[in-house]
Design an enzyme around this catalytic site. Structure first.
Site, mmCIF file in Angstrom:
data_model
loop_
_atom_site.group_PDB
_atom_site.id
_atom_site.type_symbol
_atom_site.label_atom_id
_atom_site.label_comp_id
_atom_site.label_asym_id
_atom_site.label_seq_id
_atom_site.Cartn_x
_atom_site.Cartn_y
_atom_site.Cartn_z
ATOM 1 N N ARG A 6 0.796 -1.229 0.000
ATOM 2 C CA ARG A 6 0.000 0.000 0.000
ATOM 3 C C ARG A 6 0.833 1.286 0.000
ATOM 4 N NH1 ARG A 6 -5.361 -2.021 0.679
ATOM 5 N NH2 ARG A 6 -5.058 -3.635 -0.844
ATOM 6 N N SER B 38 -11.169 -0.059 2.554
ATOM 7 C CA SER B 38 -10.528 -0.304 3.860
ATOM 8 C C SER B 38 -10.087 1.021 4.468
ATOM 9 C CB SER B 38 -9.285 -1.176 3.695
ATOM 10 O OG SER B 38 -9.614 -2.413 3.128
ATOM 11 N N GLU C 256 -5.488 4.063 5.758
ATOM 12 C CA GLU C 256 -5.215 3.784 4.355
ATOM 13 C C GLU C 256 -5.802 4.901 3.502
ATOM 14 O OE1 GLU C 256 -6.858 1.900 1.004
ATOM 15 O OE2 GLU C 256 -6.298 0.004 1.932
HETATM 16 N N1 EPU Z 1 -11.558 -10.351 9.859
HETATM 17 C C1 EPU Z 1 -12.186 -10.461 11.068
HETATM 18 N N2 EPU Z 1 -13.187 -9.570 11.351
HETATM 19 C C2 EPU Z 1 -13.555 -8.579 10.511
HETATM 20 C C3 EPU Z 1 -12.898 -8.470 9.272
HETATM 21 C C4 EPU Z 1 -11.886 -9.373 8.958
HETATM 22 O O1 EPU Z 1 -11.874 -11.308 11.887
HETATM 23 O O2 EPU Z 1 -14.448 -7.803 10.860
HETATM 24 C C5 EPU Z 1 -10.495 -11.319 9.528
HETATM 25 C C6 EPU Z 1 -10.951 -12.226 8.378
HETATM 26 O O3 EPU Z 1 -11.644 -13.330 8.865
HETATM 27 C C7 EPU Z 1 -9.660 -12.600 7.731
HETATM 28 C C8 EPU Z 1 -8.757 -11.394 7.984
HETATM 29 O O4 EPU Z 1 -9.374 -10.633 9.006
HETATM 30 O O5 EPU Z 1 -9.080 -13.718 8.369
HETATM 31 C C9 EPU Z 1 -8.545 -10.564 6.714
HETATM 32 O O6 EPU Z 1 -9.787 -10.063 6.233
HETATM 33 P P1 EPU Z 1 -10.132 -9.970 4.650
HETATM 34 O O7 EPU Z 1 -9.896 -11.298 4.013
HETATM 35 O O8 EPU Z 1 -11.447 -9.329 4.497
HETATM 36 O O9 EPU Z 1 -9.032 -9.057 4.067
HETATM 37 P P2 EPU Z 1 -8.461 -7.673 4.542
HETATM 38 O O10 EPU Z 1 -7.041 -7.872 4.962
HETATM 39 O O11 EPU Z 1 -9.355 -7.003 5.532
HETATM 40 C C10 EPU Z 1 -7.437 -6.851 2.264
HETATM 41 C C11 EPU Z 1 -7.387 -5.489 1.629
HETATM 42 C C12 EPU Z 1 -8.620 -5.267 0.744
HETATM 43 C C13 EPU Z 1 -8.678 -6.372 -0.299
HETATM 44 C C14 EPU Z 1 -8.765 -7.719 0.432
HETATM 45 C C15 EPU Z 1 -8.819 -8.917 -0.492
HETATM 46 C C16 EPU Z 1 -6.159 -4.040 3.176
HETATM 47 C C17 EPU Z 1 -6.242 -3.014 4.250
HETATM 48 N N3 EPU Z 1 -7.333 -4.460 2.670
HETATM 49 O O12 EPU Z 1 -8.524 -6.828 3.172
HETATM 50 O O13 EPU Z 1 -8.466 -4.018 0.074
HETATM 51 O O14 EPU Z 1 -9.778 -6.205 -1.165
HETATM 52 O O15 EPU Z 1 -7.592 -7.878 1.288
HETATM 53 O O16 EPU Z 1 -7.572 -9.260 -0.989
HETATM 54 O O17 EPU Z 1 -5.070 -4.436 2.787
HETATM 55 C C18 EPU Z 1 -9.047 -1.673 0.088
HETATM 56 O O18 EPU Z 1 -7.847 -1.442 0.058
HETATM 57 O O19 EPU Z 1 -9.878 -0.764 0.120
HETATM 58 C C19 EPU Z 1 -9.480 -3.062 0.134
HETATM 59 C C20 EPU Z 1 -10.772 -3.345 0.221
#
Ligand code: EPU
Length: 305
Positions: free
Chosen positions: A160, A211, A281
């Site tokens: 990022r 995010s 972010e």
């Molecule tokens: N989780 C929780 N509770 C929640 C949300 C998430 O326990 O309320 C846990 C999930 O179960 C999972 C982990 O956190 O084990 C990661 O969550 P998720 O798979 O939704 O991915 P993320 O890390 O939150 C990232 C990017 C997204 C991107 C997705 C898919 C960041 C900050 N966000 O989300 O990017 O679409 O991976 O690859 O890196 C964006 O930048 O706007 C964005 C949406």
């Protein structure tokens, strides 16, 4: 100049958050020549550049300066597996255009409301792909150096972030080297990405900005926020989305102050529990509201302007 610009521009409806006041002057170049001309004529003075405003919170009290929106710079050129896209090309458009000619590497962009310039600036990623995987170089503008073409290595991509953030570089155009693949395979991947997004992230019918915080190294902002009960948090017209704790949705005509106050609550709760300072972010543009400025000093202390 006025042919490309509008003064006292009401920005709210142009943001995916549906939040924001009046902007001093907004420029809408339609191609690289016009973009460069605007940069030259305004002497680049504190000029900020944005794409589809899908990753930016704009103050409800407005911003007095000048900004460029790249939304009208939409040119895409394809020569075999070499793709050149202007900064304003929207992610889904680029992803689909590449898929139509059987080129793989940009499937992750299908569900991103952002545009190429912003995605390079922040090294957008999802579903195990990042824009830096296929990018070979980008044409950027820098106040001292003018137009410069930087290679992928020179752009210093990381999670990022890119050199554009620390060196105040404006991305004008990006070039990609994609991989030929059967169209059905590419489209299957794109459909899976869209399905993931639909089940994990709020649609834009519920105004949001993606995010809110970056994932800290080795952990997940969503998981940390969930564990401290963020899904119950709200402020004024905005609240944390009930299905993912790293999203804020504007469900009842919220203001930028509501968002920043809620971000502060989320940030402080994670800091108290885990001694981790989440880094936003999303970008913020404002300056006219003292209370917001104070919150930003805490939230954005480690970030570039
Ligand atoms: N989780 C929780 N509770 C929640 C949300 C998430 O326990 O309320 C846990 C999930 O179960 C999972 C982990 O956190 O084990 C990661 O969550 P998720 O798979 O939704 O991915 P993320 O890390 O939150 C990232 C990017 C997204 C991107 C997705 C898919 C960041 C900050 N966000 O989300 O990017 O679409 O991976 O690859 O890196 C964006 O930048 O706007 C964005 C949406």
């Amino acid at each position: 100049m006025s042919e490309y610009s509008e003064k006292d521009f009401d920005i709210k409806s142009h943001t995916t958050f549906k939040i924001g006041g009046k902007i001093g002057e907004v420029f809408f170049p339609q191609n690289l020549d016009e973009f460069y001309e605007i940069l030259r004529l305004t002497a680049y003075n504190d000029l900020k550049v944005f794409g589809n405003l899908s990753n930016t919170l704009i103050s409800s009290d407005g911003y007095d300066g000048k900004i460029i929106l790249t939304t009208k710079m939409n040119n895409i050129k394809i020569d075999e597996n070499h793709v050149v896209a202007d900064a304003g090309v929207k992610g889904p458009m680029l992803s689909q255009t590449a898929a139509e000619v059987g080129l793989s590497g940009l499937e992750f962009m299908i569900g991103f409301p952002g545009s190429v310039g912003g995605e390079v600036y922040m090294n957008a990623s999802a579903n195990s792909q990042a824009i830096s995987d296929t990018l070979i170089c980008a044409t950027c503008y820098n106040k001292e150096k003018g137009l410069i073409k930087l290679s992928k290595e020179e752009l210093e991509f990381d999670y990022r972030t890119s050199r554009c953030q620390k060196d105040d570089l404006i991305v004008l155009q990006a070039e990609f080297e994609l991989t030929p693949k059967p169209k059905e395979e590419i489209k299957k991947q794109m459909n899976e990405n869209l399905a993931f997004r639909k089940s994990h992230q709020p649609s834009l019918a519920l105004p949001n900005c993606g995010s809110i915080f970056k994932n800290p190294k080795g952990d997940s902002a969503g998981r940390l926020l969930d564990s401290i009960g963020a899904k119950q948090m709200q402020q004024g017209g905005v609240k944390v989305w009930e299905n993912h704790a790293n999203f804020i949705v504007n469900h009842a005509g919220g203001t930028s102050y509501d968002v920043l106050s809620l971000m502060y609550k989320m940030h402080q709760a994670v800091k108290r529990e885990y001694n981790i300072e989440l880094e936003p972010e999303i970008r913020f543009l404002g300056g006219n509201n003292e209370k917001e400025n104070e919150l930003c000093q805490i939230l954005y202390q480690k970030m570039p302007k």
